[in-house]
Design an enzyme around this catalytic site. Structure first.
Site, PDB file in Angstrom:
ATOM      1  N   LYS A 213     -24.874   0.109  12.486  1.00 29.80           N
ATOM      2  CA  LYS A 213     -25.744   0.127  11.455  1.00 29.80           C
ATOM      3  C   LYS A 213     -26.921  -0.477  11.463  1.00 29.80           C
ATOM      4  O   LYS A 213     -28.138  -0.096  11.494  1.00 29.80           O
ATOM      5  CB  LYS A 213     -25.092  -0.095  10.029  1.00 29.80           C
ATOM      6  CG  LYS A 213     -25.964   0.109   8.946  1.00 29.80           C
ATOM      7  CD  LYS A 213     -25.270   0.034   7.772  1.00 29.80           C
ATOM      8  CE  LYS A 213     -26.277   0.124   6.435  1.00 29.80           C
ATOM      9  NZ  LYS A 213     -25.478  -0.070   5.281  1.00 29.80           N
ATOM     10  N   GLU A 219     -21.195  -9.253  18.148  1.00 29.86           N
ATOM     11  CA  GLU A 219     -20.295  -8.764  18.813  1.00 29.86           C
ATOM     12  C   GLU A 219     -20.672  -7.402  19.462  1.00 29.86           C
ATOM     13  O   GLU A 219     -20.454  -7.300  20.795  1.00 29.86           O
ATOM     14  CB  GLU A 219     -19.084  -8.283  17.946  1.00 29.86           C
ATOM     15  CG  GLU A 219     -18.140  -9.535  17.471  1.00 29.86           C
ATOM     16  CD  GLU A 219     -18.983  -9.979  16.024  1.00 29.86           C
ATOM     17  OE1 GLU A 219     -19.879  -9.827  15.675  1.00 29.86           O
ATOM     18  OE2 GLU A 219     -17.897 -10.634  15.414  1.00 29.86           O
ATOM     19  N   GLY A 274     -21.218   0.265   5.839  1.00 34.32           N
ATOM     20  CA  GLY A 274     -20.588   0.418   7.122  1.00 34.32           C
ATOM     21  C   GLY A 274     -19.113   0.771   6.958  1.00 34.32           C
ATOM     22  O   GLY A 274     -18.562   1.681   7.656  1.00 34.32           O
ATOM     23  N   ARG A 275     -18.367   0.674   5.845  1.00 33.43           N
ATOM     24  CA  ARG A 275     -16.692   1.024   5.694  1.00 33.43           C
ATOM     25  C   ARG A 275     -16.804   2.485   5.026  1.00 33.43           C
ATOM     26  O   ARG A 275     -15.674   2.771   5.148  1.00 33.43           O
ATOM     27  CB  ARG A 275     -16.205  -0.022   4.917  1.00 33.43           C
ATOM     28  CG  ARG A 275     -16.561  -0.431   3.491  1.00 33.43           C
ATOM     29  CD  ARG A 275     -16.136  -1.646   3.163  1.00 33.43           C
ATOM     30  NE  ARG A 275     -16.585  -2.270   1.794  1.00 33.43           N
ATOM     31  CZ  ARG A 275     -17.778  -2.960   1.615  1.00 33.43           C
ATOM     32  NH1 ARG A 275     -18.409  -3.283   2.785  1.00 33.43           N
ATOM     33  NH2 ARG A 275     -18.294  -3.448   0.682  1.00 33.43           N
ATOM     34  N   GLU A 360     -12.808  -5.372   2.183  1.00 32.70           N
ATOM     35  CA  GLU A 360     -14.175  -5.711   2.162  1.00 32.70           C
ATOM     36  C   GLU A 360     -14.988  -5.308   0.919  1.00 32.70           C
ATOM     37  O   GLU A 360     -15.632  -5.813   0.248  1.00 32.70           O
ATOM     38  CB  GLU A 360     -14.951  -5.200   3.571  1.00 32.70           C
ATOM     39  CG  GLU A 360     -16.036  -5.962   3.910  1.00 32.70           C
ATOM     40  CD  GLU A 360     -16.668  -5.687   5.361  1.00 32.70           C
ATOM     41  OE1 GLU A 360     -16.576  -6.374   6.151  1.00 32.70           O
ATOM     42  OE2 GLU A 360     -17.057  -4.304   5.501  1.00 32.70           O
ATOM     43  N   HIS A 391      12.208  -1.057  10.633  1.00 33.44           N
ATOM     44  CA  HIS A 391      12.911  -1.751  11.612  1.00 33.44           C
ATOM     45  C   HIS A 391      12.218  -3.034  11.881  1.00 33.44           C
ATOM     46  O   HIS A 391      12.521  -3.873  12.964  1.00 33.44           O
ATOM     47  CB  HIS A 391      13.094  -1.170  12.799  1.00 33.44           C
ATOM     48  CG  HIS A 391      14.040   0.069  12.786  1.00 33.44           C
ATOM     49  ND1 HIS A 391      15.464  -0.219  12.949  1.00 33.44           N
ATOM     50  CD2 HIS A 391      13.773   1.487  12.510  1.00 33.44           C
ATOM     51  CE1 HIS A 391      15.872   1.037  12.550  1.00 33.44           C
ATOM     52  NE2 HIS A 391      14.897   2.077  12.478  1.00 33.44           N
ATOM     53  N   LYS A 511     -20.370 -16.080  10.205  1.00 31.51           N
ATOM     54  CA  LYS A 511     -21.465 -15.502  11.120  1.00 31.51           C
ATOM     55  C   LYS A 511     -22.739 -16.563  11.467  1.00 31.51           C
ATOM     56  O   LYS A 511     -22.837 -16.991  12.922  1.00 31.51           O
ATOM     57  CB  LYS A 511     -22.195 -14.307  10.853  1.00 31.51           C
ATOM     58  CG  LYS A 511     -21.559 -12.917  10.834  1.00 31.51           C
ATOM     59  CD  LYS A 511     -22.594 -11.836  10.302  1.00 31.51           C
ATOM     60  CE  LYS A 511     -21.716 -10.537  10.153  1.00 31.51           C
ATOM     61  NZ  LYS A 511     -22.553  -9.340   9.463  1.00 31.51           N
TER      62      LYS A 511
END
Ligand code: F6P
Length: 545
Positions: A213, A219, A274-275, A360, A391, A511
């Protein structure tokens, strides 16, 4: 446009909040067995169908009075006003002074929504059409790489919302994906992620989608730069970038600075969080994989659930009911987490996707009016597909000391029918919810001849709550509905907690500190951190060589 905020009474002073507290003390010791014995119609009373999804919430520790009080809480929290404000495009993301309009991403072409003087639906469809044209060219082989070969590999580079949604949707809809296209996803700045995703690929057949965005995320930009070097090392010509890189972003300036022609950029807007962006241009990898028609079917699914959320009365409103139940356990029963348990292998990344969406959004402790909350907010979401989780961690859900509300998700029809597999899968799904709710009491265990010293160990107290969400089949449309259901469930929770579910300031400090440490790792400069951080940096400096 700023949002007219109804004056908010602090949550804990709302009459319904106080009434819920009192009501909880009356029913907290009642077992789900008793609730079901007392009321033959309980299963139908506490279940509903909406837009092809079925929710059975009868195995929750609730009565009709509980639900009435929760609905009153929603009303006293102005939930409907807040829903209407979002759909109108008011700036409900107060701390960033932005509209929150992911719902506009899936409005039909015929709709119109004018926000801050612009018809956002027209803009959305212009981008969708551009995406569809591009996706068709890649799928048909018409879009070729620098050497004239068709694209076989698509690598999405992004992180957070620019990765989790696309990965989840690709995995969920793999059954309708074009199988001769190879989709990969790179998110971690750990060089291993990029190296493993590309080690067997031929650059002349590889298209990189740089999804960000902001187009400044460390990253993603680090991975994008490595992708560019990797491409140039194989193809040896700067001109190759134009046919092997496209960008998904709101930041045209940074995109062209990186060297991607903005003609190959698919845009979106600051009102898409973003999410909440997997159905915007960020979904380009999904669209290439499943095709524009399936993508549009997914959008139609989102929209159907949006309309349900916007218009259904709270008593028949699935996201509202699920959101209120989460409040009930989180705030009244002190539950810390919610387990997401999809009984469908295709949904294997769904819990990870929901982690960003829920945490978030609602991991906040300051209200929209700037006060410190004095109650619990965002639950911790986690999970794994069934039956694998059975399990692994289900032991704790069944017999541990913590109360963990579970969302079970299942489909009536398998996309890969094979012998008895689906019957066995669904039998396990239903059995787990039954076991959690009703347990097996010590006298029942003893009656089976279990040695006395083992009776306590083999006893299941039950009374552990769950929702059961079912649909016929995992289609693109149903996936859209399921995601929108959780988006609006999160909205409901945030509205009750009086927080801004659409900012994410909590990711900033780390950050900034990382940016300060990067050069320190490379040099010998004096360090001015705390003793622990200084020692860690020194250790890295001395051992990295
Ligand atoms: O983690 C913080 C965050 O801003 C998320 O909200 C977002 O999804 C992610 O980083 C990636 O951001 P971008 O798409 O701008 O690279």
């Amino acid at each position: 446009m700023s949002t007219p905020q109804p004056a908010l009474t602090p949550l804990t002073e709302l009459p319904a909040w106080e009434a819920l507290d009192e009501h909880a003390s009356e029913i907290e010791d009642v077992h789900l067995r008793e609730f079901f014995e007392e009321d033959e119609d309980r299963a139908s009373r506490f279940s509903l169908e909406a837009e092809g999804l079925f929710l059975d919430y009868s195995k929750n520790r609730i009565t009709s009075q509980t639900m009435d009080l929760l609905f009153q809480l929603a009303e006293q929290s102005y939930l409907q006003d807040k829903i209407d404000a979002m759909f109108r495009g008011d700036h409900i993301n107060l701390t960033e002074n932005r509209s929150v309009l992911h719902v506009a991403l899936r409005m039909p072409k015929t709709a119109s929504l004018v926000v801050d003087g612009v018809d956002v639906v027209a803009e959305v469809h212009a981008v969708l059409d551009k995406m569809a044209a591009f996706a068709d060219r890649v799928r048909s082989g018409e879009w070729t790489g620098f050497t004239g070969k068709r694209v076989r590999n698509i690598v999405n580079i992004g992180i957070g919302g620019s990765d989790l949604g696309p990965v989840m949707a690709y995995e969920a809809l793999r059954h309708c994906s074009q199988r001769d296209l190879n989709l990969r996803f790179v998110s971690n700045v750990d060089g291993t992620d990029f190296a493993e995703a590309t080690r067997d690929l031929d650059a002349s057949e590889t298209l990189f989608i740089v999804a960000s965005k902001t187009f400044t995320t460390l990253e993603t930009m680090t991975n994008a730069n490595s992708a560019r070097e990797w491409t140039l090392a194989q193809l040896g010509d700067e001109k190759a970038i134009a046919s092997h890189f496209v960008a998904l972003s709101t930041n045209a300036k940074e995109v062209s600075k990186f060297g991607i022609d903005t003609a190959n950029m698919f845009g979106f807007w600051d009102w898409v969080g973003g999410r909440y962006s997997m159905d915007s241009a960020i979904g380009l990898s999904t669209m290439i994989a499943i095709g524009p028609d399936n993508f549009r079917a997914m959008l139609a699914g989102f929209h159907a659930m949006d309309e349900h959320f916007r218009t259904a009365p709270f008593e028949r409103n699935m996201p509202v009911i699920m959101g209120l139940l989460t409040i009930w356990y989180n705030n009244i029963f002190g539950s810390q987490t919610v387990a997401i348990l999809p009984y469908d292998q295709y949904l294997k990344r769904f819990p990870a996707y929901l982690q960003q969406l829920t945490m978030e959004s609602n991991g906040k402790s300051i209200t929209v009016t700037g006060e410190q909350v004095d109650y619990e907010t965002g639950a911790i979401y986690w999970g794994e597909p069934g039956t694998n989780g059975q399990h692994s961690f289900y032991q704790l859900i069944h017999q541990g000391t913590k109360l963990i509300p579970c969302d079970f998700i299942g489909f009536m029809k398998s996309l890969n029918p094979k012998g008895d597999h689906h019957d066995i899968l669904i039998a396990n799904l239903f059995a787990q919810a039954e076991a959690l709710a009703f347990g097996k009491f010590s006298e029942e265990v003893a009656a089976q001849g279990v040695p006395e010293e083992l009776v306590a160990h083999k006893t299941f107290e039950g009374n552990r709550p769950s929702n059961m969400l079912l649909a016929e089949k995992l289609t693109p449309e149903i996936l859209g509905k399921l995601i929108a259901l959780y988006e609006h469930n999160v909205f409901t929770q945030g509205a009750i907690w009086q927080i801004d579910s659409f900012d994410q300031w909590g990711v900033e400090l780390g950050k900034v500190l990382a940016m300060r440490i990067v050069p320190e790792l490379k040099g010998n400069s004096e360090l001015g951190h705390d003793g622990s951080t200084n020692a860690l940096i020194e250790r890295y400096r001395s051992q990295k060589a």
